[in-house]
Motif scaffolding. Structure first.
Motif, PDB file in Angstrom:
ATOM      1  N   LEU A  72      -5.032   9.157  -5.374  1.00 36.42           N
ATOM      2  CA  LEU A  72      -4.334   8.847  -4.127  1.00 36.42           C
ATOM      3  C   LEU A  72      -5.239   8.064  -3.175  1.00 36.42           C
ATOM      4  O   LEU A  72      -4.767   7.183  -2.446  1.00 36.42           O
ATOM      5  CB  LEU A  72      -3.851  10.139  -3.461  1.00 36.42           C
ATOM      6  CG  LEU A  72      -2.725  10.876  -4.179  1.00 36.42           C
ATOM      7  CD1 LEU A  72      -2.366  12.156  -3.436  1.00 36.42           C
ATOM      8  CD2 LEU A  72      -1.484   9.981  -4.290  1.00 36.42           C
ATOM      9  N   CYS A  73      -6.543   8.373  -3.180  1.00 37.26           N
ATOM     10  CA  CYS A  73      -7.469   7.626  -2.324  1.00 37.26           C
ATOM     11  C   CYS A  73      -7.619   6.184  -2.804  1.00 37.26           C
ATOM     12  O   CYS A  73      -7.672   5.258  -1.981  1.00 37.26           O
ATOM     13  CB  CYS A  73      -8.828   8.321  -2.284  1.00 37.26           C
ATOM     14  SG  CYS A  73      -8.862   9.817  -1.260  1.00 37.26           S
ATOM     15  N   LEU A  74      -7.676   5.972  -4.119  1.00 37.12           N
ATOM     16  CA  LEU A  74      -7.737   4.608  -4.634  1.00 37.12           C
ATOM     17  C   LEU A  74      -6.494   3.817  -4.264  1.00 37.12           C
ATOM     18  O   LEU A  74      -6.565   2.648  -3.865  1.00 37.12           O
ATOM     19  CB  LEU A  74      -7.911   4.633  -6.157  1.00 37.12           C
ATOM     20  CG  LEU A  74      -9.301   4.991  -6.686  1.00 37.12           C
ATOM     21  CD1 LEU A  74      -9.281   5.101  -8.205  1.00 37.12           C
ATOM     22  CD2 LEU A  74     -10.331   3.949  -6.250  1.00 37.12           C
ATOM     23  N   LEU A  75      -5.337   4.454  -4.395  1.00 35.83           N
ATOM     24  CA  LEU A  75      -4.099   3.787  -3.991  1.00 35.83           C
ATOM     25  C   LEU A  75      -4.072   3.540  -2.485  1.00 35.83           C
ATOM     26  O   LEU A  75      -3.533   2.532  -2.017  1.00 35.83           O
ATOM     27  CB  LEU A  75      -2.893   4.644  -4.397  1.00 35.83           C
ATOM     28  CG  LEU A  75      -2.264   4.288  -5.746  1.00 35.83           C
ATOM     29  CD1 LEU A  75      -1.214   5.318  -6.112  1.00 35.83           C
ATOM     30  CD2 LEU A  75      -1.643   2.900  -5.694  1.00 35.83           C
ATOM     31  N   SER A  76      -4.652   4.464  -1.723  1.00 34.35           N
ATOM     32  CA  SER A  76      -4.713   4.282  -0.273  1.00 34.35           C
ATOM     33  C   SER A  76      -5.576   3.081   0.086  1.00 34.35           C
ATOM     34  O   SER A  76      -5.264   2.347   1.030  1.00 34.35           O
ATOM     35  CB  SER A  76      -5.262   5.549   0.395  1.00 34.35           C
ATOM     36  OG  SER A  76      -4.412   6.648   0.181  1.00 34.35           O
ATOM     37  N   VAL A  77      -6.664   2.876  -0.663  1.00 32.76           N
ATOM     38  CA  VAL A  77      -7.504   1.702  -0.431  1.00 32.76           C
ATOM     39  C   VAL A  77      -6.699   0.422  -0.665  1.00 32.76           C
ATOM     40  O   VAL A  77      -6.737  -0.521   0.142  1.00 32.76           O
ATOM     41  CB  VAL A  77      -8.744   1.726  -1.345  1.00 32.76           C
ATOM     42  CG1 VAL A  77      -9.487   0.399  -1.292  1.00 32.76           C
ATOM     43  CG2 VAL A  77      -9.673   2.863  -0.935  1.00 32.76           C
ATOM     44  N   ILE A  78      -5.943   0.397  -1.769  1.00 23.63           N
ATOM     45  CA  ILE A  78      -5.128  -0.787  -2.076  1.00 23.63           C
ATOM     46  C   ILE A  78      -4.070  -0.998  -1.002  1.00 23.63           C
ATOM     47  O   ILE A  78      -3.875  -2.113  -0.493  1.00 23.63           O
ATOM     48  CB  ILE A  78      -4.479  -0.644  -3.465  1.00 23.63           C
ATOM     49  CG1 ILE A  78      -5.553  -0.690  -4.556  1.00 23.63           C
ATOM     50  CG2 ILE A  78      -3.446  -1.751  -3.700  1.00 23.63           C
ATOM     51  CD1 ILE A  78      -5.026  -0.418  -5.952  1.00 23.63           C
TER      52      ILE A  78
END
Length: 582
Positions: A72-78
């Motif tokens: 979820l954090c990686l997707l939040s970065v994107i």
């Protein structure tokens, strides 16, 4: 009274207050598991108490919960790169579409408007059907809208744009794509922090919440650094195409490894939300329960023998796992509106939203400041100006991670083992120091780049972003810990406030600086931010006095409703209940 936090006289147990540790030393080898209460390995009482259901996310292994948070954090970065995607390309797009700086700023403004509008709908949907389907929808919309945005600028447009109408059509197409990119960002801005609340106990949330906020806000500041160079090499369209590619690569991870985190737990287990000691006594052991278990007997706090569902089970792969409430969708849609009258929610909106708004304002005007004399920056150099902001975001994350959980544990021990959500507000102190210093410093140095050059505006921009991250973490943790039952609606209020506020700044911010001057305008907004941070004093209500000082007798006659008493007052005078929205 412990640390001097004013006790409430109306409720036996105020929602948000929690006992995190026994007042006695843990018994060696038993992990401090006594009676009906479940403890962690370090003796801390688990809040909330996990159920015996293996589907309860609190019973999942920590590595699995961290895997979900990491994805979820990686997707939040994107998704967070969507907002500042055009920050370094202001001049490029102004010349490409032959339009004004304000119209280019509105490409960001309508994006933020899309986030605010979609937030209401998505949060109501999350209440009914959970969060997983919204993460899937958000990722798919990122892919489609980013490909659409890139296609709004033909690679050969310089040769084919022969008239005003064609330029206008391409601009309107990009404007619509930006609006839908805002819709795709809404699930991550509104729900990732709430998912952290679903997955972790109170004493585990601080560092993870700092990481999620770094991903949502800090990651955005590295985007212009890359986009400026990308635009000069491949063209601005590829900043959209690459986002579509990265989001498409993340989609299988969301499908396979991010199950539903929403779980309806028995009220007696939500010990931090209890209003009476009848519920609180579940985690308040009696004297005989504090004795070590007899040899050969099992402790009720041992984990259930039923195994946790497989990571790739059919139930975890479905977008829905049933309804989580019978409340009508329209009623859930309206629930966030009255919460703007709730002091705790309003405080969180101001602490997080205003500084984010000033950050957007800096992003809008930064290119205009640096493109002119004496610096004459191009889009690559303007993008590099966000390096300071990115470093500030990292430093804010590190400081928040160091302070958020360690300070809470220290204050809880000082408070006799009782945790108060107001302890999270300690992070506002460094927010005030760094964030406001950054705003004042940026206004002074950016007003005179002949004297200060590019470094000092960039340095103070970094300080401002550092304060922004600290405020975002403080407000998010407070909402999750103090008002977990309305945390989703609370995060919706934060999302709507900061995006509508930022949307308004895209309309007027550039004209403010042209008409009023950089330094005078930033002196005003910096002073406003100081006042906003100082409102925390009203919410904290820390009085470092001893019971022998006579303060308790004096407190009986006070009529304030702030801090712990604020939580008690609004637990007894439920806004949503009075409006039949509970």
């Amino acid at each position: 009274m412990g640390l001097g936090v004013l006790d409430d006289k109306n409720l036996q147990h105020v929602p948000g207050t929690a006992t995190l540790e026994d007042l006695t030393e843990p018994h060696a080898g038993t992990a401090a598991d006594h009676g009906n209460v479940k403890h962690g390995k370090n003796g801390i009482i688990l809040v909330p108490q996990p159920s015996d259901d293996p589907r309860d996310p609190l019973n999942w292994p920590l590595w699995r919960r961290d895997l979900i948070t990491g994805i979820l954090c990686l997707l939040s970065v994107i998704s967070s790169t969507l907002s500042p995607l055009l920050a370094a390309n202001t001049l490029t797009l102004t010349l490409y579409f032959e339009t004004s700086f304000t119209n280019i700023a509105l490409l960001t403004g309508y994006h933020l408007l899309g986030v605010g509008i979609a937030g209401f709908i998505f949060v109501a949907s999350a209440r009914v059907w959970g969060k997983r389907h919204l993460y899937l929808i958000g990722t798919i919309i990122i892919i489609i809208s980013s490909a659409w945005g890139g296609a709004s600028g033909d690679g050969n447009a310089e040769a084919t744009l022969v008239g005003v109408q064609r330029r206008k059509r391409l601009y309107n197409s990009l404007l619509a794509a930006r609006f839908f990119q805002g819709i795709s960002l809404a699930p991550f801005e509104a729900l990732v922090n709430a998912s952290v609340g679903d997955l972790y106990f109170i004493h585990e949330r601080g560092l993870r919440m700092a990481l999620s906020n770094l991903s949502l806000f800090g990651g955005a500041f590295f985007t212009p650094v890359i986009v400026g160079k990308l635009t000069s090499t491949l063209g601005w369209q590829w900043s959209f195409y690459l986002l579509a590619i990265f989001a498409a690569a993340m989609l299988p991870l969301v499908i396979l490894f991010v199950p539903e985190t929403t779980y309806t737990r028995a009220d007696r287990l939500n010990t931090d939300m209890a209003r009476t000691l009848n519920n609180a006594e579940y985690y308040k052991p009696s004297s005989h329960e504090l004795q070590p278990p007899s040899p050969g007997t099992s402790s009720p706090s041992q984990p259930p023998t039923t195994t946790t569902p497989a990571l790739l089970s059919r139930a975890n792969l479905l977008p829905f796992n049933g309804r989580h409430t019978d409340v009508p969708f329209l009623k859930l849609l309206l629930r966030p509106f009255p919460l703007f009258l709730h002091p705790g929610i309003l405080w969180a909106c101001l602490i997080q939203g205003t500084l984010i708004g000033w950050t957007v304002l800096i992003g809008i005007v930064l290119a205009a400041i640096m493109l002119g004399p004496p610096l004459f920056f191009n889009e690559v150099q303007t993008g590099y100006m966000y390096t300071g902001a990115f470093v500030g975001a990292l430093l804010g994350f590190i400081l928040a991670g160091l302070l958020s959980d360690s300070s809470v544990k220290w204050l809880t021990k000082r408070n006799g083992g009782v945790y108060e959500p107001e302890f999270r507000m300690l992070l506002v102190i460094p927010q005030l120091l760094f964030g406001c210093a950054g705003l004042y410093g940026f206004g002074i140095t950016a007003n005179n780049t002949w004297r200060y050059g590019w470094f000092w505006p960039d340095f103070f921009f970094g300080l401002e972003v550092m304060g922004m991250v600290l405020g975002a973490v403080a407000s998010a943790l407070y909402i999750v810990d103090a008002h977990r039952d309305i945390a989703v609606e609370g995060f919706t209020c934060l999302l709507v406030f900061k995006n509508i506020f930022s949307f308004g700044l895209t309309f007027s911010g550039y004209n403010w600086l042209v008409q009023g001057g950089i330094r005078p305008v930033f002196m005003v907004i910096s002073s406003v931010q100081v006042v906003v941070c100082c409102t925390t004093v009203l919410m904290c209500e820390f009085h470092l006095l001893t019971p022998s000082s006579g303060f308790e007798d004096e407190a009986d006659g006070e009529a304030d409703v702030f801090g712990k008493r604020n939580r008690s007052f609004f637990a007894r005078h439920d806004i949503l209940g009075m409006l039949n929205l509970r």
